[in-house]
Design an enzyme around this catalytic site. Structure first.
Site, PDB file in Angstrom:
ATOM      1  CG  HIS A 184      46.363  37.788  51.742  1.00  0.00           C
ATOM      2  ND1 HIS A 184      46.702  37.499  50.447  1.00  0.00           N
ATOM      3  CD2 HIS A 184      46.780  36.718  52.482  1.00  0.00           C
ATOM      4  CE1 HIS A 184      47.297  36.300  50.393  1.00  0.00           C
ATOM      5  NE2 HIS A 184      47.353  35.817  51.617  1.00  0.00           N
ATOM      6  CG  ASP A 231      50.398  35.311  41.987  1.00  0.00           C
ATOM      7  OD1 ASP A 231      50.421  35.132  43.222  1.00  0.00           O
ATOM      8  OD2 ASP A 231      51.026  34.590  41.191  1.00  0.00           O
ATOM      9  CG  LEU A 276      32.054  46.728  37.006  1.00  0.00           C
ATOM     10  CD1 LEU A 276      32.748  46.430  35.673  1.00  0.00           C
ATOM     11  CD2 LEU A 276      33.074  47.364  37.962  1.00  0.00           C
TER      12      LEU A 276
HETATM   13  C1  FPP Z   1      47.665  35.509  45.622  1.00  0.00           C
HETATM   14  O1  FPP Z   1      48.824  35.999  46.238  1.00  0.00           O
HETATM   15  C2  FPP Z   1      46.497  36.113  46.216  1.00  0.00           C
HETATM   16  C3  FPP Z   1      45.558  35.426  46.927  1.00  0.00           C
HETATM   17  C4  FPP Z   1      45.626  33.988  47.154  1.00  0.00           C
HETATM   18  C5  FPP Z   1      44.411  36.105  47.568  1.00  0.00           C
HETATM   19  C6  FPP Z   1      43.857  37.285  46.857  1.00  0.00           C
HETATM   20  C7  FPP Z   1      43.151  38.116  47.847  1.00  0.00           C
HETATM   21  C8  FPP Z   1      43.067  39.449  47.857  1.00  0.00           C
HETATM   22  C9  FPP Z   1      43.547  40.275  46.743  1.00  0.00           C
HETATM   23  C10 FPP Z   1      42.487  40.204  49.002  1.00  0.00           C
HETATM   24  C11 FPP Z   1      41.096  39.887  49.326  1.00  0.00           C
HETATM   25  C12 FPP Z   1      40.176  40.080  48.183  1.00  0.00           C
HETATM   26  C13 FPP Z   1      38.919  40.493  48.320  1.00  0.00           C
HETATM   27  C14 FPP Z   1      38.031  40.562  47.153  1.00  0.00           C
HETATM   28  C15 FPP Z   1      38.395  40.907  49.611  1.00  0.00           C
HETATM   29  P1  FPP Z   1      49.782  34.971  46.976  1.00  0.00           P
HETATM   30  O2  FPP Z   1      49.399  34.927  48.401  1.00  0.00           O
HETATM   31  O3  FPP Z   1      49.777  33.654  46.269  1.00  0.00           O
HETATM   32  O4  FPP Z   1      51.153  35.700  46.780  1.00  0.00           O
HETATM   33  P2  FPP Z   1      52.598  35.046  46.604  1.00  0.00           P
HETATM   34  O5  FPP Z   1      52.551  34.223  45.339  1.00  0.00           O
HETATM   35  O6  FPP Z   1      53.493  36.245  46.480  1.00  0.00           O
HETATM   36  O7  FPP Z   1      52.864  34.240  47.825  1.00  0.00           O
END
Ligand code: FPP
Length: 248
Positions: free
Chosen positions: A43, A26, A137
């Site tokens: 992201h 997050d 893993l």
């Molecule tokens: C939450 O942060 C994160 C996500 C919804 C997406 C997670 C994706 C990645 C880590 C990158 C892609 C992953 C792979 C495996 C290729 P948020 O957007 O909710 O952050 P915020 O709460 O600060 O707005």
């Protein structure tokens, strides 16, 4: 490097390494906002953190790493953000598949994968079959995932088997339910990490987390790496897990 300065050496001497580490990644959006960048760049940096954490999990000897990459609720984000995330998913697979295979990482995508577009679906299927025999893993990537929906699917399957006479009601127990989850065959997570300081489970692995130790990291996901993972593991190793019992 002395043991005191090397967190990996400390992990090895402190006690058991968690077999299964689950992470709610997050804070990508906030990381981007702090830098006045568009959210997709957060992201993209988050994807780099995935690579670092997979490396570190291999080093530490974790057996299963579960990463919550995209929830069912995330489909409701703006179309531009959803398509950026889906493109990143494909890019991650294209860039990392060979290295993951070489390092012995079995990649499993878990969730309602039918909702993915054909490009992502093909990439996901290809990396899962390419790494199916890897056993150093297991990397569970949860995409289009919601824990309640997972439970509904499991319960529906059990009900269908019972109605068809393939299963007697008394055979339904905790082990059987675990076997009907997407995580069948994995031990339950020992450690759940959530980054960015948020203190919520967000519909992630509700069945599997019954006795999991929770570690909330203030670090935003794109800044989470080897040191942060090892710190969380060291914190876990200092805890006394009682599973509802008292100490002998
Ligand atoms: C939450 O942060 C994160 C996500 C919804 C997406 C997670 C994706 C990645 C880590 C990158 C892609 C992953 C792979 C495996 C290729 P948020 O957007 O909710 O952050 P915020 O709460 O600060 O707005």
């Amino acid at each position: 490097m002395s043991d005191a300065a090397d967190p990996l050496a400390q992990i090895r001497t402190h006690g058991a390494v968690p077999r299964h580490v689950a992470i709610i990644m997050d804070g990508n959006g906030r990381w981007a906002r702090e830098r006045m960048l568009p959210r997709p760049l957060g992201h993209r940096s988050g994807m780099k953190a995935v690579r670092a954490v997979v490396e570190a999990a291999l080093e530490a000897g974790v057996e299963v790493l579960s990463l919550f990459a995209f929830s069912q609720e995330n489909w409701q984000r703006p179309v531009t953000e959803v398509s950026a995330l889906m493109s990143l998913l494909e890019e991650y697979i294209a860039r990392e598949a060979a290295e993951l295979e070489r390092r012995g990482v079995r990649v499993c995508f878990l969730g309602e994968l039918d909702r993915l577009g054909p490009g992502q679906r093909n990439a996901v299927d290809a990396v899962m079959s390419r790494t199916a025999c890897c056993d150093r893993l297991r990397l569970n990537l949860f995409v289009s995932y919601g824990s309640r929906a997972e439970m509904v699917l499991a319960v529906r399957g059990i009900a269908e088997d019972a109605a068809a006479g393939r299963l007697a009601p008394e055979e339904v127990g905790e082990d059987l339910i675990s076997q009907r989850m997407f995580t069948a065959g994995c031990p339950d997570p020992d450690l759940l990490i959530r980054t960015s300081g948020e203190q919520r489970i967000s519909n992630f692995l509700l069945w599997q987390l019954a006795y999991t130790e929770i570690f909330i990291s203030p670090v935003l996901w794109p800044d989470f790496g080897r040191k942060e993972l090892f710190d969380a593991i060291l914190d876990y190793q200092r805890r006394e897990r009682r599973f509802g019992r008292v100490q002998a």
